[in-house]
Design a protein around this motif. Structure first.
Motif, PDB file in Angstrom:
ATOM      1  N   LEU A   1      -9.204  12.599  -6.243  1.00  0.00           N
ATOM      2  CA  LEU A   1      -8.817  11.477  -5.389  1.00  0.00           C
ATOM      3  C   LEU A   1      -9.524  10.169  -5.750  1.00  0.00           C
ATOM      4  N   VAL A   2     -10.558  10.215  -6.584  1.00  0.00           N
ATOM      5  CA  VAL A   2     -11.164   8.975  -7.074  1.00  0.00           C
ATOM      6  C   VAL A   2     -10.387   8.473  -8.293  1.00  0.00           C
ATOM      7  N   GLY A   3     -10.329   9.289  -9.335  1.00  0.00           N
ATOM      8  CA  GLY A   3      -9.699   8.862 -10.576  1.00  0.00           C
ATOM      9  C   GLY A   3      -8.186   8.765 -10.510  1.00  0.00           C
ATOM     10  N   GLU A   4      -7.564   9.541  -9.619  1.00  0.00           N
ATOM     11  CA  GLU A   4      -6.100   9.563  -9.569  1.00  0.00           C
ATOM     12  C   GLU A   4      -5.529   8.918  -8.317  1.00  0.00           C
ATOM     13  N   PHE A   5      -6.383   8.521  -7.387  1.00  0.00           N
ATOM     14  CA  PHE A   5      -5.845   7.914  -6.164  1.00  0.00           C
ATOM     15  C   PHE A   5      -6.538   6.610  -5.783  1.00  0.00           C
TER      16      PHE A   5
ATOM     17  N   LEU B   1      -1.595   8.880   2.643  1.00  0.00           N
ATOM     18  CA  LEU B   1      -1.917  10.043   1.817  1.00  0.00           C
ATOM     19  C   LEU B   1      -1.936  11.314   2.647  1.00  0.00           C
ATOM     20  N   THR B   2      -2.590  11.288   3.791  1.00  0.00           N
ATOM     21  CA  THR B   2      -2.711  12.505   4.604  1.00  0.00           C
ATOM     22  C   THR B   2      -1.399  12.868   5.297  1.00  0.00           C
ATOM     23  N   GLN B   3      -0.488  11.920   5.411  1.00  0.00           N
ATOM     24  CA  GLN B   3       0.845  12.254   5.911  1.00  0.00           C
ATOM     25  C   GLN B   3       1.650  12.997   4.846  1.00  0.00           C
TER      26      GLN B   3
ATOM     27  N   VAL C   1       3.821   5.895  -5.539  1.00  0.00           N
ATOM     28  CA  VAL C   1       3.740   5.976  -6.999  1.00  0.00           C
ATOM     29  C   VAL C   1       2.725   7.036  -7.425  1.00  0.00           C
ATOM     30  N   LEU C   2       1.556   7.037  -6.800  1.00  0.00           N
ATOM     31  CA  LEU C   2       0.479   7.926  -7.226  1.00  0.00           C
ATOM     32  C   LEU C   2       0.717   9.370  -6.799  1.00  0.00           C
TER      33      LEU C   2
ATOM     34  N   VAL D   1       0.839  -1.199   0.000  1.00  0.00           N
ATOM     35  CA  VAL D   1       0.000   0.000   0.000  1.00  0.00           C
ATOM     36  C   VAL D   1       0.875   1.251   0.000  1.00  0.00           C
ATOM     37  N   HIS D   2       1.910   1.271   0.837  1.00  0.00           N
ATOM     38  CA  HIS D   2       2.792   2.440   0.912  1.00  0.00           C
ATOM     39  C   HIS D   2       3.459   2.697  -0.436  1.00  0.00           C
ATOM     40  N   ARG D   3       3.885   1.621  -1.082  1.00  0.00           N
ATOM     41  CA  ARG D   3       4.532   1.794  -2.379  1.00  0.00           C
ATOM     42  C   ARG D   3       3.551   2.367  -3.397  1.00  0.00           C
ATOM     43  N   ALA D   4       2.314   1.876  -3.401  1.00  0.00           N
ATOM     44  CA  ALA D   4       1.312   2.367  -4.348  1.00  0.00           C
ATOM     45  C   ALA D   4       0.999   3.839  -4.102  1.00  0.00           C
ATOM     46  N   VAL D   5       0.889   4.225  -2.830  1.00  0.00           N
ATOM     47  CA  VAL D   5       0.649   5.640  -2.514  1.00  0.00           C
ATOM     48  C   VAL D   5       1.803   6.490  -3.030  1.00  0.00           C
TER      49      VAL D   5
END
Length: 412
Positions: free
Chosen positions: A148-152, A366-368, A135-136, A129-133
Motif C-alpha cells: 500500500l506504500v509503493g502501489e497505493f 480504498l476500504t470500500q 486507476v491503482l 482522488v476517486h479516479r486515482a484510486v
C-alpha cells in the motif's frame, strides 16, 4: 547584546542527538526523550556535522512560530556554513517561495497560493482522488495482494497532484521517484533535488507557453504578477509539500487502522469516521516529524537555550505529539490540535482542508473497494525510511480477496 549564562554554555556543549541514524527511523521515541532531557530546546544533528536546535515543548514552539522579529525563515546565512554536498540541503536550501520568505515577500507568495488553491472545488478534488484510486486498484486488485506504500499511497499522490498541476498520469512515476530521493536525504538527495527541479522547470515552461485549467496557470495569471521563476519555486514547494507528507499521512493511517481489527471494523461499517483515524496519526505518527525551520537573526536566549545565529532551529512535531499524548492521554478530543502538525502563526499550513480531504477520501475509497484488507506483517515488524524530517513507511504489504473495481455489482 545578551551573552550566554554558564548553564546555556553547558547546553551548547551537550552531545547532540543524531537524528540521521538508522535507529531514529526504527524507533524515534528514545531520541525524542533524549532531546526533551535537554529542556524545551534540544541539541541535535540533522546530518553528520550539521547541528540544529530542536524545539520539543509546545509553548516554546508557539513562541517560535509567532516571533517574526527574532527569527527568520531565510536559510542563506546557514547555507554558507555547510558543504555543497550536505544531504539535508535539498530540504533546507533557500528558494524564493513562501516557505523561505519573511514579511512582504512571504505574504505575496502565500496569498497567491491560497487564492489558487481556493479555485480547487472540493467536489472536483474528491473526483480526482476517486479516479486515482480506481486507476491503482485496477492494477493490483485482481492479485489479492499489494504494497500500500509503493502501489497505493505514493502513486496516488503523484496522480492527484499531477492532475492538479496539469500533467498527464504518465509523468507520475517520475515525480514520485524524485521526491522520495529528496526527502530522505542521504547519498541520493542531490540527485532527487535535480530530478525534481527539472520536472518543475519543464512544467512551468509548458504552462508559460500554453495555459490550462490548473494551479500553475492560475499562479501565472494571479494579480500578484509572479514571474515565471517565482511560480516555478511556488510549485516546487507545493508539489513537494503536497505529495510526500500526504502520502505518509495516508500510509501511516492505514498501518494503524489495519493493525487494529476492532478499529478497522468501526471504519468500514461507518460507525466511526475515517477523519478520526487521520487525526489520530497527527497525534501519534505525524508524517513531517521535524521541520518548521527558523534561524535567529542575532544570538539570543530562548527558553533557556543560547541560540546562535545561522544555526537551524527545528520544530519537532513528532516530539510535541508524543508529549501531548503523554500529558492528555485518553482525555484528548479527536479534533485536539495540540500536536501542531499543521504548524501555527504566519506560516501555518494554508491548505489543511485540501490535505484532509485527499487523505480521508483515499482511505474511504480504498476500504470500500477492498473491505477485507489484512496486513501481512504485524505493525512492529514494519520498517521506516531513514531521514531526520519525516516518519515514513518503506512498505505496507497487505492481502485481500481479489477484486476489480469494474466487477459487476462492485463497491462503492
Amino acid at each position: 547584546m545578551t551573552h550566554p549564562s554558564p548553564a546555556e554554555q553547558a547546553f551548547s556543549l551537550a552531545a547532540p542527538v543524531r537524528l540521521w541514524e538508522d535507529g531514529f527511523a526504527r524507533d524515534p521515541h528514545p531520541y525524542y526523550a533524549a532531546l526533551r532531557a535537554h529542556g524545551p530546546v534540544g541539541w541535535a544533528e540533522l546530518a553528520p556535522g550539521v547541528p540544529a536546535y530542536v524545539v520539543t515543548d509546545r509553548r516554546a514552539a508557539l513562541d517560535l512560530l509567532h516571533d517574526t522579529q527574532t527569527f527568520s525563515h531565510d536559510p542563506r546565512p546557514w547555507e554558507a556554513t555547510v558543504p555543497d554536498d550536505s544531504p539535508v540541503l535539498g530540504m533546507m536550501r533557500w528558494r524564493p517561495n513562501t516557505l523561505f520568505a519573511d514579511g512582504g515577500a512571504h505574504l505575496r507568495y502565500r496569498t497567491a497560493l491560497i487564492d489558487a488553491f481556493d479555485l480547487v472545488e472540493p467536489h472536483d478534488l474528491r473526483a480526482r482522488v476517486h479516479r486515482a484510486v480506481h486507476v491503482l486498484v485496477s492494477r493490483f486488485g485482481p492479485r489479492g495482494e499489494a504494497d500500500l506504500v509503493g502501489e497505493f499511497t505514493r502513486p496516488l499522490m503523484a496522480l492527484v497532484f499531477n492532475s492538479l498541476f496539469g500533467l498527464p498520469d504518465s509523468a507520475s512515476d517520475r515525480l514520485d521517484a524524485a521526491l522520495g530521493k529528496l526527502i530522505e536525504g542521504g547519498a541520493q538527495a542531490a540527485e532527487g533535488e535535480a530530478e525534481f527541479g527539472g520536472y518543475v522547470l519543464e512544467l512551468i515552461a509548458a504552462k508559460a507557453e500554453r495555459r490550462g485549467d490548473d494551479l500553475p496557470s492560475w499562479l501565472l495569471d494571479h494579480p500578484a504578477e509572479l514571474t515565471p521563476e517565482e511560480v516555478t519555486w511556488q510549485v516546487f514547494l507545493t508539489l513537494g509539500a503536497g505529495h510526500e507528507p500526504t502520502a505518509n499521512l495516508v500510509s501511516n493511517a492505514l498501518s494503524r487502522i489495519l493493525g487494529n481489527p476492532a478499529y478497522y471494523s468501526t471504519l468500514t461499517n461507518g460507525a466511526r469516521p475515517v477523519t478520526d483515524a487521520v487525526l489520530e496519526v497527527l497525534h501519534h505518527e505525524t508524517p513531517l516529524a521535524n521541520y518548521g525551520i527558523h534561524y535567529a537573526r542575532t544570538p539570543v536566549t530562548f527558553h533557556g537555550a543560547w541560540i546562535r545565529a545561522a544555526v537551524p532551529v527545528v520544530i519537532s512535531y513528532g516530539a510535541l505529539a508524543q508529549a501531548a499524548e503523554r500529558d492528555r492521554g485518553a482525555d484528548r478530543h479527536p479534533s485536539d490540535a495540540s500536536h501542531l502538525s499543521w504548524s501555527a502563526g504566519p506560516h501555518a499550513c494554508p491548505v489543511k482542508q485540501h490535505t484532509l480531504l485527499i487523505a480521508t477520501e483515499a482511505i474511504e475509497r480504498l476500504t470500500q473497494w477492498l473491505p477485507d484488507l489484512e496486513p501481512v506483517l504485524p505493525r512492529e515488524r514494519l520498517t521506516w525510511r531513514p531521514g531526520p524530517f519525516h516518519r515514513s513507511l518503506t512498505a505496507l504489504p497487505v492481502r485481500f480477496s481479489p477484486r476489480s473495481p469494474d466487477q459487476p455489482g462492485g463497491r462503492p
